[in-house]
Design a protein around this motif. Structure first.
Motif, PDB file in Angstrom:
ATOM      1  N   PHE A 178      26.747  19.875 -33.955  1.00 21.14           N
ATOM      2  CA  PHE A 178      25.291  19.930 -33.840  1.00 21.14           C
ATOM      3  C   PHE A 178      24.680  18.530 -33.945  1.00 21.14           C
ATOM      4  O   PHE A 178      23.753  18.199 -33.211  1.00 21.14           O
ATOM      5  CB  PHE A 178      24.701  20.845 -34.929  1.00 21.14           C
ATOM      6  N   VAL A 179      25.223  17.748 -34.860  1.00 20.89           N
ATOM      7  CA  VAL A 179      24.706  16.385 -35.043  1.00 20.89           C
ATOM      8  C   VAL A 179      24.911  15.590 -33.752  1.00 20.89           C
ATOM      9  O   VAL A 179      24.008  14.877 -33.282  1.00 20.89           O
ATOM     10  CB  VAL A 179      25.401  15.699 -36.246  1.00 20.89           C
ATOM     11  N   LYS A 180      26.088  15.744 -33.138  1.00 25.43           N
ATOM     12  CA  LYS A 180      26.412  15.005 -31.907  1.00 25.43           C
ATOM     13  C   LYS A 180      25.479  15.436 -30.758  1.00 25.43           C
ATOM     14  O   LYS A 180      24.889  14.592 -30.081  1.00 25.43           O
ATOM     15  CB  LYS A 180      27.878  15.269 -31.538  1.00 25.43           C
ATOM     16  N   ALA A 181      25.346  16.740 -30.567  1.00 25.48           N
ATOM     17  CA  ALA A 181      24.486  17.241 -29.486  1.00 25.48           C
ATOM     18  C   ALA A 181      23.037  16.808 -29.722  1.00 25.48           C
ATOM     19  O   ALA A 181      22.326  16.436 -28.782  1.00 25.48           O
ATOM     20  CB  ALA A 181      24.568  18.758 -29.395  1.00 25.48           C
ATOM     21  N   ASP A 182      22.630  16.826 -30.982  1.00 29.54           N
ATOM     22  CA  ASP A 182      21.271  16.411 -31.345  1.00 29.54           C
ATOM     23  C   ASP A 182      21.048  14.945 -30.963  1.00 29.54           C
ATOM     24  O   ASP A 182      20.033  14.595 -30.345  1.00 29.54           O
ATOM     25  CB  ASP A 182      21.085  16.627 -32.859  1.00 29.54           C
ATOM     26  N   GLU A 189      22.684  13.134 -28.746  1.00 25.51           N
ATOM     27  CA  GLU A 189      22.719  12.950 -27.286  1.00 25.51           C
ATOM     28  C   GLU A 189      21.411  13.418 -26.640  1.00 25.51           C
ATOM     29  O   GLU A 189      20.881  12.771 -25.742  1.00 25.51           O
ATOM     30  CB  GLU A 189      23.902  13.710 -26.683  1.00 25.51           C
ATOM     31  N   LEU A 190      20.918  14.549 -27.124  1.00 33.66           N
ATOM     32  CA  LEU A 190      19.663  15.069 -26.559  1.00 33.66           C
ATOM     33  C   LEU A 190      18.484  14.162 -26.912  1.00 33.66           C
ATOM     34  O   LEU A 190      17.545  14.034 -26.124  1.00 33.66           O
ATOM     35  CB  LEU A 190      19.381  16.465 -27.102  1.00 33.66           C
ATOM     36  N   ALA A 239      21.117  20.473 -40.141  1.00 29.78           N
ATOM     37  CA  ALA A 239      21.673  19.920 -38.888  1.00 29.78           C
ATOM     38  C   ALA A 239      21.442  20.889 -37.734  1.00 29.78           C
ATOM     39  O   ALA A 239      21.118  20.480 -36.609  1.00 29.78           O
ATOM     40  CB  ALA A 239      23.160  19.654 -39.055  1.00 29.78           C
ATOM     41  N   ARG A 240      21.589  22.185 -38.013  1.00 27.12           N
ATOM     42  CA  ARG A 240      21.397  23.197 -36.963  1.00 27.12           C
ATOM     43  C   ARG A 240      19.918  23.313 -36.575  1.00 27.12           C
ATOM     44  O   ARG A 240      19.585  23.400 -35.392  1.00 27.12           O
ATOM     45  CB  ARG A 240      21.961  24.543 -37.434  1.00 27.12           C
ATOM     46  N   ASP A 264      17.660  20.985 -36.865  1.00 29.36           N
ATOM     47  CA  ASP A 264      17.285  19.755 -36.139  1.00 29.36           C
ATOM     48  C   ASP A 264      17.690  19.858 -34.671  1.00 29.36           C
ATOM     49  O   ASP A 264      16.929  19.481 -33.776  1.00 29.36           O
ATOM     50  CB  ASP A 264      17.968  18.529 -36.769  1.00 29.36           C
ATOM     51  N   ALA A 265      18.913  20.340 -34.442  1.00 32.71           N
ATOM     52  CA  ALA A 265      19.405  20.448 -33.060  1.00 32.71           C
ATOM     53  C   ALA A 265      18.579  21.465 -32.279  1.00 32.71           C
ATOM     54  O   ALA A 265      18.282  21.254 -31.096  1.00 32.71           O
ATOM     55  CB  ALA A 265      20.874  20.835 -33.055  1.00 32.71           C
ATOM     56  N   ARG A 293      15.409  19.855 -31.336  1.00 33.74           N
ATOM     57  CA  ARG A 293      15.626  18.907 -30.235  1.00 33.74           C
ATOM     58  C   ARG A 293      15.724  19.655 -28.905  1.00 33.74           C
ATOM     59  O   ARG A 293      15.211  19.194 -27.892  1.00 33.74           O
ATOM     60  CB  ARG A 293      16.920  18.116 -30.489  1.00 33.74           C
ATOM     61  N   TYR A 352      13.302  19.118 -25.799  1.00 32.75           N
ATOM     62  CA  TYR A 352      13.846  18.813 -24.474  1.00 32.75           C
ATOM     63  C   TYR A 352      13.177  19.705 -23.412  1.00 32.75           C
ATOM     64  O   TYR A 352      12.685  19.212 -22.389  1.00 32.75           O
ATOM     65  CB  TYR A 352      15.362  19.038 -24.481  1.00 32.75           C
ATOM     66  N   PRO A 392      24.928  17.632 -23.146  1.00 30.23           N
ATOM     67  CA  PRO A 392      24.563  17.996 -24.532  1.00 30.23           C
ATOM     68  C   PRO A 392      24.023  19.409 -24.678  1.00 30.23           C
ATOM     69  O   PRO A 392      24.280  20.062 -25.687  1.00 30.23           O
ATOM     70  CB  PRO A 392      23.498  16.967 -24.927  1.00 30.23           C
ATOM     71  N   GLU A 415      26.979  21.671 -24.717  1.00 31.03           N
ATOM     72  CA  GLU A 415      27.707  21.521 -25.997  1.00 31.03           C
ATOM     73  C   GLU A 415      26.966  22.246 -27.115  1.00 31.03           C
ATOM     74  O   GLU A 415      27.579  22.914 -27.948  1.00 31.03           O
ATOM     75  CB  GLU A 415      27.835  20.034 -26.348  1.00 31.03           C
ATOM     76  N   LEU A 416      25.649  22.105 -27.088  1.00 32.18           N
ATOM     77  CA  LEU A 416      24.838  22.758 -28.122  1.00 32.18           C
ATOM     78  C   LEU A 416      24.933  24.278 -27.995  1.00 32.18           C
ATOM     79  O   LEU A 416      25.093  24.990 -29.005  1.00 32.18           O
ATOM     80  CB  LEU A 416      23.376  22.288 -27.983  1.00 32.18           C
ATOM     81  N   ALA A 457      28.210  25.356 -29.355  1.00 31.36           N
ATOM     82  CA  ALA A 457      28.260  25.277 -30.825  1.00 31.36           C
ATOM     83  C   ALA A 457      27.488  26.436 -31.458  1.00 31.36           C
ATOM     84  O   ALA A 457      27.974  27.083 -32.400  1.00 31.36           O
ATOM     85  CB  ALA A 457      27.689  23.936 -31.295  1.00 31.36           C
TER      86      ALA A 457
END
Lengths: 113, 338
Positions: free
Chosen positions: A63-67, A69-70, B92-93, B95-96, B99, B103, B191, B194-195, B198
């Motif tokens: 999640f940190v990585k995708a975050d 990159e986005l 972390a989840r 935040d993603a 994002r 987007y 991304p 990938e998200l 995940a």
């Protein structure tokens, strides 16, 4: 430490095994072997919970990585929007400037005439 | 005369070329798919958020129910082992997911931008203002002002120039917007996928864990029911298993006479539990996330190709995603009642 896929595979295998035990327990009357199967199922659930916790921790990194990159993509989009808005502002500013000069000159013209 | 006609012809051709160019540059083709995608993505993000928020609560509740049924002490370590996400993991989840929402919102903002029209209007206004200024300035040096011929010529020249400049600017801005949008969609594909994967893995694991817990509860409710029913059937082997059950309520009940009321109560408990289990299975996010991935991939394909078939494909994929997201959202909402 197992890789993400191996961890997920292990979770899926144990999950399937517990599911099968649950189905067996739901399908049988409480006869000999019932308690033993229940106990075995509960132990398997404990092992599964341990693996799920491990998986959740590892998954956080995805999640940190995708975050991250986005965030880069979003930043570029914000820049595009800002650039376009700046053109609009420049044109509007120029129009106002020209209109102000026009008003100024028109005023002078009246005075001169 | 000939020169004037030639000039008009060139101007007409230039304008026609620009307008034709604009049609190929507009972001209109993205507006509908991206707006629909935004709505469905918002539903999915909200469902994922709820699933994560509910996860620890639901697991804790189920564990407490199990310990209570078994007449065991409750200690924090029992609850900790089923709390799969700590605060850092959850953050972390979230935040993603934020994002992801940002987007999609930015894509919509770019696709729906009215900047080309505004800029085109501003350019026309600027040109008009310049025309007026030229007339005013011309009048300053000419005492005989207003010189109607000078004013006419000036206005005509600035009028044509204004149209050309505003159309050129509009086309330029539209091209910039389209390029920005297509670049974002293409760069976002990796991304985003990938998200989605995940989130899919996470929610699949926690959803299946709920299902296992519910299945385990179901076998317990069935045991309770069967032990009561056996008081009529009088099967010795079943009686022995019931009397030695790890569940105190079953052990204690084995010593009491048969009760139709108790049997009905156990039946109702089992029936409502099976209904809840069925609903829980509907919260499996795999299909919804697959449709989301497909929908975004179709939008990305639309950004790479200009074929009308890609537009229709993208719309169909987004429609499927929207429907799946709604079904998932409805099912996740029901988790709260468990």
């Amino acid at each position: 430490m197992p890789k993400k896929d191996e961890l997920l595979d292990s979770i899926a295998i144990i999950d399937d095994g517990i599911h099968a035990m649950n189905l067996r327990l739901a399908d049988m009357l409480p006869v000999k072997g019932f308690h033993e199967l229940q106990k075995e199922r509960d132990e398997a659930l404990d092992r599964l919970d341990f693996l799920i916790k491990l998986f959740a921790k590892k998954s956080t990194l995805r999640f940190v990585k995708a975050d991250d990159e986005l965030a880069v993509v979003n930043q570029e989009m914000k820049k595009t929007l800002a650039k376009i808005e700046s053109i609009a502002k420049i044109l509007e500013g120029a129009r106002r400037f020209v209109a102000a000069i026009d008003t100024f000159i028109a005023g002078i013209t009246k005075v001169v005439q | 005369m000939l020169r004037q006609g030639y000039f008009k012809g060139i101007t007409f051709l230039l304008l026609a070329f620009l307008i034709w160019g604009q049609l190929g540059c507009t972001t209109n083709r993205y507006r509908q798919p991206i707006s629909k995608f935004q709505v469905a993505a918002a539903v999915l993000a909200a469902s994922a958020r709820k699933s994560y928020s509910e996860s620890n609560r639901l697991n804790r509740t189920l564990e407490i129910r199990k310990l209570t049924r078994e007449g065991k002490f409750i200690v924090q370590s029992d609850l900790d082992k089923v709390q799969f996400f700590d605060d850092e993991d959850l953050q972390a989840r979230f935040d993603a997911l934020d994002r992801l929402t940002e987007y999609v919102d930015l894509l919509v903002a770019i696709a729906n931008s009215d900047a080309p029209e505004r800029i085109s209007r501003s350019a026309t206004d600027l040109s008009t203002a310049l025309g007026n200024l030229a007339i005013t300035a011309g009048g300053l040096g000419n005492r005989g002002f207003p010189n109607s011929k000078f004013a006419e010529k000036t206005q005509a020249a600035f009028g044509i120039a204004g149209v050309i400049v505003s159309e050129v600017l509009k086309a330029f801005i539209q091209k910039k917007i389209r390029q920005g949008l297509e670049a974002a969609i293409q760069k976002g594909e990796k991304p985003i996928n990938e998200l989605i994967e995940a989130i899919g893995d996470d929610l699949t694991v926690i959803n299946r864990r709920y299902v296992l817990n519910f299945e385990a509860e179901r076998s317990t409710f069935q045991l309770i029911y069967n032990c009561e029913a056996n008081k009529v059937a009088q099967n010795a082997e079943i009686k022995e298993v019931c009397e030695t059950s790890t569940i105190p309520a079953v052990r204690l009940s084995a010593a009491t006479p048969f009760s139709q009321q108790a049997l009905n109560s156990h039946r109702d408990q089992l029936v409502s539990h099976l209904d809840a289990l069925e609903n829980l299975q509907a919260t499996d996010p795999v299909d919804t996330l697959e449709t989301m991935k497909r929908a975004h991939t179709r939008i990305a394909a639309l950004a790479k190709s200009k074929a009308p078939a890609d537009f229709a494909d993208a719309l169909a994929a987004i429609e499927a995603f929207a429907n799946a997201a709604k079904r998932l959202g409805d099912a996740v909402d029901k988790l709260k009642s468990i």
